[in-house]
Design a protein around this motif. Structure first.
Motif, mmCIF file in Angstrom:
data_model
loop_
_atom_site.group_PDB
_atom_site.id
_atom_site.type_symbol
_atom_site.label_atom_id
_atom_site.label_comp_id
_atom_site.label_asym_id
_atom_site.label_seq_id
_atom_site.Cartn_x
_atom_site.Cartn_y
_atom_site.Cartn_z
ATOM 1 N N THR A 197 0.814 -1.222 0.000
ATOM 2 C CA THR A 197 0.000 0.000 0.000
ATOM 3 C C THR A 197 0.844 1.266 0.000
ATOM 4 N N GLY A 198 2.149 1.099 0.266
ATOM 5 C CA GLY A 198 3.013 2.274 0.324
ATOM 6 C C GLY A 198 2.902 3.039 1.634
ATOM 7 N N ILE A 199 2.376 2.401 2.663
ATOM 8 C CA ILE A 199 2.236 3.062 3.969
ATOM 9 C C ILE A 199 3.562 3.026 4.717
ATOM 10 N N ASN A 200 3.981 4.177 5.175
ATOM 11 C CA ASN A 200 5.198 4.289 5.976
ATOM 12 C C ASN A 200 4.842 4.053 7.437
ATOM 13 N N ASP A 206 2.023 6.737 15.217
ATOM 14 C CA ASP A 206 1.420 7.550 16.285
ATOM 15 C C ASP A 206 0.691 8.764 15.713
ATOM 16 N N THR A 207 0.130 8.606 14.510
ATOM 17 C CA THR A 207 -0.557 9.724 13.871
ATOM 18 C C THR A 207 -1.864 10.044 14.593
ATOM 19 N N GLN A 208 -2.360 11.273 14.414
ATOM 20 C CA GLN A 208 -3.566 11.729 15.110
ATOM 21 C C GLN A 208 -4.844 11.099 14.564
ATOM 22 N N ASN A 209 -4.895 10.852 13.258
ATOM 23 C CA ASN A 209 -6.117 10.327 12.623
ATOM 24 C C ASN A 209 -5.773 9.104 11.765
ATOM 25 N N PRO A 210 -5.522 7.962 12.390
ATOM 26 C CA PRO A 210 -5.045 6.801 11.629
ATOM 27 C C PRO A 210 -6.024 6.283 10.586
ATOM 28 N N PHE A 211 -7.323 6.305 10.881
ATOM 29 C CA PHE A 211 -8.284 5.811 9.888
ATOM 30 C C PHE A 211 -8.298 6.709 8.645
ATOM 31 N N GLU A 212 -8.221 7.997 8.859
ATOM 32 C CA GLU A 212 -8.151 8.934 7.743
ATOM 33 C C GLU A 212 -6.869 8.720 6.943
ATOM 34 N N PHE A 213 -5.771 8.479 7.632
ATOM 35 C CA PHE A 213 -4.480 8.219 6.991
ATOM 36 C C PHE A 213 -4.589 6.991 6.083
ATOM 37 N N ILE A 214 -5.172 5.911 6.605
ATOM 38 C CA ILE A 214 -5.310 4.669 5.829
ATOM 39 C C ILE A 214 -6.234 4.874 4.636
ATOM 40 N N GLN A 215 -7.360 5.560 4.867
ATOM 41 C CA GLN A 215 -8.331 5.760 3.791
ATOM 42 C C GLN A 215 -7.738 6.586 2.651
ATOM 43 N N LYS A 216 -6.984 7.624 2.965
ATOM 44 C CA LYS A 216 -6.358 8.450 1.923
ATOM 45 C C LYS A 216 -5.386 7.620 1.093
ATOM 46 N N THR A 217 -4.688 6.709 1.762
ATOM 47 C CA THR A 217 -3.759 5.834 1.038
ATOM 48 C C THR A 217 -4.494 4.962 0.041
ATOM 49 N N TYR A 218 -5.606 4.362 0.489
ATOM 50 C CA TYR A 218 -6.362 3.480 -0.404
ATOM 51 C C TYR A 218 -7.109 4.259 -1.483
ATOM 52 N N ASN A 219 -7.492 5.482 -1.176
ATOM 53 C CA ASN A 219 -8.133 6.314 -2.213
ATOM 54 C C ASN A 219 -7.192 6.526 -3.392
ATOM 55 N N LYS A 220 -5.903 6.720 -3.078
ATOM 56 C CA LYS A 220 -4.916 6.907 -4.153
ATOM 57 C C LYS A 220 -4.775 5.643 -4.990
ATOM 58 N N GLY A 222 -7.255 3.605 -5.498
ATOM 59 C CA GLY A 222 -8.542 3.283 -6.095
ATOM 60 C C GLY A 222 -9.134 2.000 -5.560
ATOM 61 N N PHE A 223 -8.947 1.766 -4.270
ATOM 62 C CA PHE A 223 -9.341 0.493 -3.661
ATOM 63 C C PHE A 223 -9.908 0.765 -2.279
ATOM 64 N N ASN A 224 -10.977 0.070 -1.910
ATOM 65 C CA ASN A 224 -11.568 0.213 -0.575
ATOM 66 C C ASN A 224 -11.505 -1.124 0.148
ATOM 67 N N PRO A 225 -10.572 -1.275 1.126
ATOM 68 C CA PRO A 225 -10.419 -2.568 1.811
ATOM 69 C C PRO A 225 -11.649 -2.973 2.618
ATOM 70 N N ASP A 226 -12.495 -2.020 2.998
ATOM 71 C CA ASP A 226 -13.681 -2.351 3.797
ATOM 72 C C ASP A 226 -14.680 -3.193 3.024
ATOM 73 N N ASN A 227 -14.572 -3.160 1.702
ATOM 74 C CA ASN A 227 -15.471 -3.987 0.889
ATOM 75 C C ASN A 227 -15.150 -5.469 1.011
ATOM 76 N N TYR A 228 -13.994 -5.778 1.603
ATOM 77 C CA TYR A 228 -13.542 -7.161 1.661
ATOM 78 C C TYR A 228 -13.445 -7.691 3.088
ATOM 79 N N ASN A 229 -14.045 -6.973 4.018
ATOM 80 C CA ASN A 229 -14.072 -7.477 5.388
ATOM 81 C C ASN A 229 -14.900 -8.754 5.459
ATOM 82 N N PRO A 230 -14.373 -9.795 6.062
ATOM 83 C CA PRO A 230 -15.145 -11.041 6.148
ATOM 84 C C PRO A 230 -16.374 -10.884 7.035
ATOM 85 N N GLU A 231 -17.478 -11.483 6.604
ATOM 86 C CA GLU A 231 -18.688 -11.462 7.406
ATOM 87 C C GLU A 231 -18.833 -12.806 8.116
#
Length: 472
Positions: A197-200, A206-220, A222-231
């Protein structure tokens, strides 16, 4: 009652002499409900060794859990998460008995569970033989051939590329499960995810908004990992949402756990999944007390992201909060606090069709139960005002007959017998969806304790003085 969920690390430390002031409180305060869960038993069983010394130590752990929790247990009964009585020793023995049954979840490994039962083996063998030869979907084969996904597929499903059948899948999944939970496979998998994913890791740790950080990475990407969460069919969606969000943070490097099997306490993916389950179980309680700094921070971020109404504290933070707000057991003081609160300007105002609501949220638990007040002021000045004591309850909340009975007894002690002299809660009486509980009448107001749609509330019906000569 006030529900408090303690992480096993904190309970273990108290049992061994640390946090003595907090230990004294939880052993002697009658208004706290402290459940344990199957994750506590999983924590204990993960270090199990069949030695006399280890058995004695674990026995003392389980006895301490029994004492602290009164054997109230949060567990999955196959239909959902429930809160009921479960003896920790019995649950531990069941866990140990089943521990090795599914270590090998290849087809050959699963077949071994039927050894000794010839009829059952004869019945299931044709099914397994059929499963062996079923080819996998082409999407799996393409994933191994695509440069972007091939590395992570090799890590997750070792050997599957060479045998792309259901037999190969079960064999591969079994190896992956063992590598993750018994070896250091999770470290490799996590590094692969972060690299892909290219995440450093140093930037997100220790970032302030980790979910936002992850989402911005996946937006770049063009992929949303939440679509693949196992049910899961065996646990409710809210439980999976919390667990998956917790694992998502750790997988991408936010406050990531150590993975180490070489010395000291073995730390693998299983520790992280147990911690994620603790966070999910804790969402049924008012408070979650945890000592591990990484888990503390991850849980706080998960609860903030998912709007979970459970306060997360370290032991010293909870002790301070308890002494300030939770230690009161005097109903007269409760009413003084209530009077002070409704005289203050610290409320949220909202308009209704026929009046105005003022809502007060506060850290106290009036009568050991209510931490929310709603005042309804009708637009029609001739109508009576209404004050409601309610709960700002945990997001995934349970209520027990024991809690309701304790509340009734506290009200009876302060206000005297109810109008119908029902006194304490009768067996099978309480229905959280609709329950006409108890009523008291006084010169200027009537008290009604009722349950409607899961909310147990105390209604104060104030009667305004009528003009002289008006008997209507």
């Amino acid at each position: 009652m006030i529900k408090v969920y303690f992480d096993w690390n904190v309970l273990s430390q108290m049992k061994n002499g640390k946090h003595s002031d907090l230990n004294e409180i939880i052993l002697n305060h009658n208004n706290l409900l402290i459940p344990f869960s199957t994750s506590h038993i999983s924590d204990i069983s993960s270090s199990f060794k069949d030695t006399l010394e280890q058995k004695e130590y674990i026995k003392s752990d389980l006895e301490y859990i029994s004492t602290v929790t009164k054997e109230y247990c949060l567990f999955n009964n196959g239909k959902g998460i429930i809160l009921d009585f479960y003896n920790p020793k019995e649950l531990f023995e069941e866990t140990i008995a089943d521990k090795d049954k599914f270590n090998d979840i290849s087809i050959n490994g699963l077949m071994k569970n039927f050894e000794g039962d010839d009829e059952l083996t004869k019945a299931v063998k044709p099914i397994f033989d059929l499963i062996r030869s079923i080819p996998l979907d082409d999407s799996f084969k393409k994933a191994f051939e695509t440069p972007e996904s091939s590395e992570i597929m090799e890590k997750m499903f070792p050997g599957l590329k060479e045998n792309p059948t259901m037999e190969g899948f079960f064999e591969s999944f079994s190896k992956m499960n063992y590598n993750l939970n018994e070896l250091e496979g999770y470290k490799d998998l996590r590094q692969t995810v972060q690299k892909g994913t290219g995440i450093n890791r140093d930037k997100i740790f220790d970032t302030q908004n980790p979910f936002e950080f992850i989402q911005k990475t996946y937006n770049k990407l063009g992929f949303n990992p939440d679509n693949y969460n196992p049910e899961s069919k065996n646990s409710p969606k809210w439980f999976d949402d919390i667990s998956n969000a917790y694992l998502k943070l750790d997988m991408h490097g936010y406050q990531e756990d150590k993975v180490n099997i070489k010395k000291g306490r073995k730390e693998t993916f299983k520790n992280t999944t147990d911690d994620s389950s603790h966070a999910a179980f804790a969402s049924t309680c008012n408070f979650y007390v945890i000592n591990d700094n990484k888990s503390y921070k991850k849980t706080k971020e998960v609860f903030k992201e998912l709007n979970i109404n459970t306060l997360v504290f370290k032991p010293n933070e909870f002790l301070d909060y308890y002494n300030k707000f939770l230690s009161l057991e005097n109903s007269e003081i409760d009413l003084n606090i209530m009077h002070h609160l409704i005289q203050s300007d610290d409320f949220h105002e909202s308009k209704a069709e026929d009046g105005t609501y003022k809502t007060y949220l506060f850290p106290y638990f009036i009568f050991g139960f209510f931490n929310k007040i709603m005042c309804f002021i009708p637009d029609n000045s001739e109508e009576d005002d209404l004050l409601i004591l309610s709960q700002n309850k945990p997001t995934n909340w349970f209520i027990l007959d024991k809690e309701v009975n304790k509340l009734i007894n506290r009200l009876l002690e302060y206000f005297g017998n109810d109008l119908e002299n029902k006194k304490g809660l009768k067996k099978g009486e309480f229905n959280k969806e609709k329950w006409d509980g108890r009523k008291w009448h006084f010169e200027q107001f009537t008290l009604r304790l009722q349950a409607i749609n899961g909310y147990v509330q105390l209604y104060w019906d104030y009667e305004k003085e009528k003009p002289a000569g008006n008997n209507v």
